[in-house]
Write an enzyme that holds these catalytic residues in place. Structure first.
Site, short mmCIF file in Angstrom:
data_model
loop_
_atom_site.label_atom_id
_atom_site.label_comp_id
_atom_site.label_asym_id
_atom_site.label_seq_id
_atom_site.Cartn_x
_atom_site.Cartn_y
_atom_site.Cartn_z
N ASP A 175 0.84 -1.20 0.00
CA ASP A 175 0.00 0.00 0.00
C ASP A 175 0.88 1.26 0.00
O ASP A 175 2.06 1.22 -0.37
CB ASP A 175 -0.96 -0.07 1.21
N ASP A 176 0.32 2.35 0.41
CA ASP A 176 0.95 3.68 0.41
C ASP A 176 2.33 3.66 1.09
O ASP A 176 2.53 2.93 2.06
CB ASP A 176 0.00 4.62 1.17
N ASP A 207 -6.15 4.77 -5.60
CA ASP A 207 -6.76 5.51 -4.49
C ASP A 207 -7.01 6.96 -4.88
O ASP A 207 -6.44 7.49 -5.85
CB ASP A 207 -5.79 5.43 -3.30
N ASN A 259 -7.77 10.44 -2.36
CA ASN A 259 -8.01 10.73 -0.94
C ASN A 259 -8.38 12.16 -0.58
O ASN A 259 -8.29 12.54 0.58
CB ASN A 259 -6.78 10.31 -0.13
N CYS A 301 -10.55 2.92 -5.15
CA CYS A 301 -10.63 3.25 -3.73
C CYS A 301 -10.68 4.76 -3.64
O CYS A 301 -10.05 5.45 -4.44
CB CYS A 301 -9.37 2.70 -3.05
N ASP A 326 -12.69 2.25 4.60
CA ASP A 326 -11.51 2.16 5.46
C ASP A 326 -11.89 1.63 6.83
O ASP A 326 -11.01 1.28 7.62
CB ASP A 326 -10.88 3.55 5.63
C1 DGJ Z 1 -6.93 5.47 1.93
C2 DGJ Z 1 -7.28 4.05 1.63
O1 DGJ Z 1 -8.63 3.84 1.72
C3 DGJ Z 1 -6.49 3.14 2.54
O2 DGJ Z 1 -6.86 1.81 2.35
C4 DGJ Z 1 -5.04 3.35 2.29
O3 DGJ Z 1 -4.71 2.91 1.00
C5 DGJ Z 1 -4.67 4.80 2.49
N1 DGJ Z 1 -5.51 5.66 1.74
C6 DGJ Z 1 -3.25 5.05 2.10
O4 DGJ Z 1 -2.91 6.37 2.17
#
Ligand code: DGJ
Length: 728
Positions: free
Chosen positions: A365-366, A477, A479, A525, A547
């Protein structure tokens, strides 16, 4: 089939269980006549009563009984006497906002065409669908509007979209261009929508409708976790299994509106499309504009019937590519295990443990790129961080693949951090307003995907990584939401096109990448399920549902999500306790049972599990492998609604009704709780089924009508699962 009476200009879309009827009235206005349970023939029994009501405006002075304010219509204009919500509005060069669309023709064909630049449901074979195009025209200005109706006859679904074409001489500006509008001649409805937040997506909300406008929308640059692009009108008596439902879902991932208006005479207008707020579109001569598609489902078998129609359509006619019908790998993701704090050894340890326990895919992941030790930096710099992974991504991926499991990687390609080489090289690439300070979200900025150069950069930089390492899965993703909306490249009179152009850019990027890498499984996501919509599913056949990985919260989030989206599209992971989002301690068994309702995986530090926990995890994985096909591609039936009480339950039945898995989850152990039976659904009443654990045999009718006693267990957050198989 689509039945057309060319003399009466009457159009009857007749699905397996649904009829949708419209007719061209005198003067060329397209009226809506009926939507609901299928009728063999429509002969006009529900006549429109024309009368002079409330001095409503009339298009001619000769007839005071004809008013567009009271006539049910298909695609309503502004300024011609209908004071309700218009479906569209166009501004002329002279500043006028008045247009007048009249019927000029129609065409019907077998099949369905794609929508240029936009995701949409599609056909696998011509016979699945018939399409009706109805042409409307404003002859004064040469504006042509095509109303598209596609009927998936067997699946019993109607899709609608609209295309605007400027065939005149002057520049037009679309101020509003919704995808559909339906006028019901009654208001005896309640309304269902799905609201939420980060960590709390897709809450089920049911409310009576009242006079005036009730609306859900997004102006956040994404469909968002706050309201889903979904609305259903249902009868007061409608429940999970019975009663009428009219549902509408927009195949779009950006700003949307879904409005329900009850007018002065208790007619109800439902309309849906791109949010007209902060939207306009310049339509030069010879230009056209395509709206997104709305998927309309009518069911008289309650919300369950509605969901199964959506699920079937989205599995067969929305999700695409190699993974469409493939069972999906059980993954282990390192996010909740390490967050940004990992190195190669740690990753390899988790992957190795995952492989030993039977997992099939490791997802990094990140935090693997730039200098990303927290969420303040490096977005945009898709270059491996050698401090954490000194041997590079390729070597890491290869080591994991050599263990016998696949390797997947996280990206957030739509974003840029101010502290990044990308930003230093191209400060103008982010969405911003010149001379104004930025508005930040998670300390990051959004790249301007309405620009070709930005889109090309994303495709190139992501491609380089995907080409260099053995990567078979990508988590995409997003965000933060979009603020300071505007594009440096658009002229002043087109600034309000930015949000939709962003979506077109994003869809183009996704189309290019998913076509270029057909063997990669993409999962979308947006801080969890913040962009869980059919637009995304067209490109990426699964979405990280939330999440929030707490099993009890998940029963609600997954329930709400399952209203529209099939289990295989829902990423569901087992995580550690105390849960990182809500602090709850739930049994590992329950976490497994809840996650097994969808696309199963794990997201915790496997190296910290006790031996006993490892045995449980191993057994869960073996079990999921046995039921995976059934869960991912079977028919879902919801039994107990977690929004209504202390329990939640569902069962999934294979298409051939030979197998069934059912899950029950209890929140609190209550002393006065009734002793319950669980009545399964969707089985064949003639078949006999064996409980695979106890080997007891019951008829399908008994399991559905009498039900099974739920054993009493004194434990909070307890859950259980039953598996049945047909015996002959
Ligand atoms: C938000 C995602 O929903 C998480 O699962 C994860 O990937 C984080 N971002 C990483 O920054």
């Amino acid at each position: 089939m689509i039945k057309i009476d060319n003399n009466k200009l009457l159009f009857h879309l007749q699905g397996k269980e649904t009829s949708y009827v419209m007719q061209v009235l005198d003067g060329g206005y397209l009226a809506h006549l009926y939507y609901g349970k299928r009728v063999n023939e429509y002969n006009g029994s529900n006549k429109i009563i024309y009368m002079d009501r409330g001095f409503a405006p009339n298009p001619t002075s000769e007839d005071r009984t004809f008013s567009l304010d009271t006539i049910p219509q298909e695609y309503q204009a502004f300024g011609n006497g209908d004071f309700r919500i218009p479906a569209y509005q166009v501004k002329l060069e002279n500043g006028s906002r008045i247009t007048d669309l009249r019927y000029v023709g129609h065409n019907v064909y077998q099949g369905k065409k794609g929508l240029e630049g936009l995701p949409a449901t599609y056909i696998n074979e011509d016979h699945e669908c018939e399409t009706l195009e109805i042409y409307l025209e404003d002859q004064l200005i040469g504006l042509k509007v095509t109303l598209n109706y596609s009927l998936f006859t067997e699946l019993d679904v109607i899709t609608r979209s609209v295309k605007f074409s400027n065939e005149g001489q002057e520049n037009l500006q679309l101020l509003r261009a919704l995808s559909m509008s339906v006028d019901f001649r009654e208001s005896d409805f309640e309304m269902i929508t799905l609201y939420g937040a980060h960590n709390n997506e897709k809450n089920f909300e049911r409310r009576p409708i009242v006079s005036g406008i009730q609306m859900v929308d997004s102006a956040r640059g994404a469909s968002s976790p706050h309201q889903a692009p979904f609305v259903a009108l249902i009868r007061k008596e409608t429940n999970e299994d019975c009663g009428e439902v009219y549902a509408f879902n927009l195949v779009y991932s950006g700003n949307f509106t879904a409005q329900v208006q009850v007018d002065q005479y208790k007619n109800t207008r439902v309309s849906m499309g791109i949010n007209p707020f902060d939207f306009s579109w310049l339509l030069n001569p010879n230009d056209s504009f395509q709206t997104p598609e709305v998927v309309m489902v009518y069911s008289d078998k309650g919300l369950g019937g509605m969901s199964r129609k959506y699920h079937q359509l989205y599995l067969n006619n929305l999700c695409r590519g190699e993974f469409k019908y493939k069972t999906r790998p059980i993954l282990i993701n390192n996010w909740e295990a390490t967050y940004f704090d990992f190195d190669e050894d740690k990753i390899l340890e988790i992957a190795e443990e995952g492989q030993k326990l039977g997992m099939e895919l490791f997802v990094l992941d990140d935090g693997w790129f730039g200098k990303r030790d927290d969420d303040n930096t490096s977005l945009g710099d898709w270059i491996v961080d050698k401090r954490k992974l000194p041997n590079g991504l390729e070597a890491l991926a290869q080591k994991i693949v050599d263990m016998g499991i696949e390797f997947g990687l996280w990206f957030e390609p739509e974003m840029v951090s101010v502290d990044s080489d990308l930003y230093r090289a191209h400060p103008d690439w982010c969405i911003h307003v010149p001379n104004r300070p930025y508005t930040f979200g998670r300390n990051q900025l959004v790249l301007d995907l309405s620009r070709q150069d930005v889109c090309d950069y994303i495709v190139d930089s992501v491609s380089k990584i995907l080409e260099a390492a053995p990567i078979t899965y990508v988590k995409w993703d997003m965000n933060r939401h979009i603020t300071d909306t505007g594009s440096a490249l658009l002229p002043a009179n087109q600034q309000e096109e930015t949000s939709h152009r962003y979506m077109l850019g994003l869809y183009d990027v996704m189309e290019r990448l998913t076509t270029k890498f057909p063997n990669i499984l993409f999962e979308s996501c947006s801080s969890g399920g913040g962009r869980f919509d059919p637009g995304m599913l067209y490109y990426m056949p699964q979405t990280w549902t939330s999440d929030n990985t707490d099993a009890i919260c998940r029963t609600k989030i997954q329930y709400g999500t399952s209203l529209v989206y099939p289990p295989v599209t829902m990423g569901c992971h087992v995580s550690t306790v105390p849960n990182h989002q809500v602090g709850r301690m739930t049994p590992l068994e329950t976490r497994g049972n809840v996650a097994m309702a969808g696309n199963f995986g794990y997201e915790l530090d496997l190296t910290k599990l006790t031996d006993e926990e490892k045995e449980i995890v191993k057994a869960q994985i073996e079990e999921y492998k046995q039921i995976r096909e059934l869960v991912q591609f079977g028919d879902l039936y919801r039994i107990f609604n977690p929004f209504e009480g202390n329990e939640s339950a569902w069962n999934i039945v294979s298409k051939d009704q030979e197998e069934m898995v059912a899950t029950y989850v209890k929140v609190l152990s209550l002393p006065g709780a009734p002793l319950r039976t669980i009545k399964f659904k969707g089985l064949n009443p003639e078949f006999k089924y064996m409980n695979l654990e106890t080997e007891e045999v019951f008829g399908g009718d008994e399991l559905m009508n009498v039900g099974l006693t739920i054993p009493r267990v004194k434990q909070d957050f307890h859950s259980m699962k039953w598996k049945f198989k047909r015996v002959k």
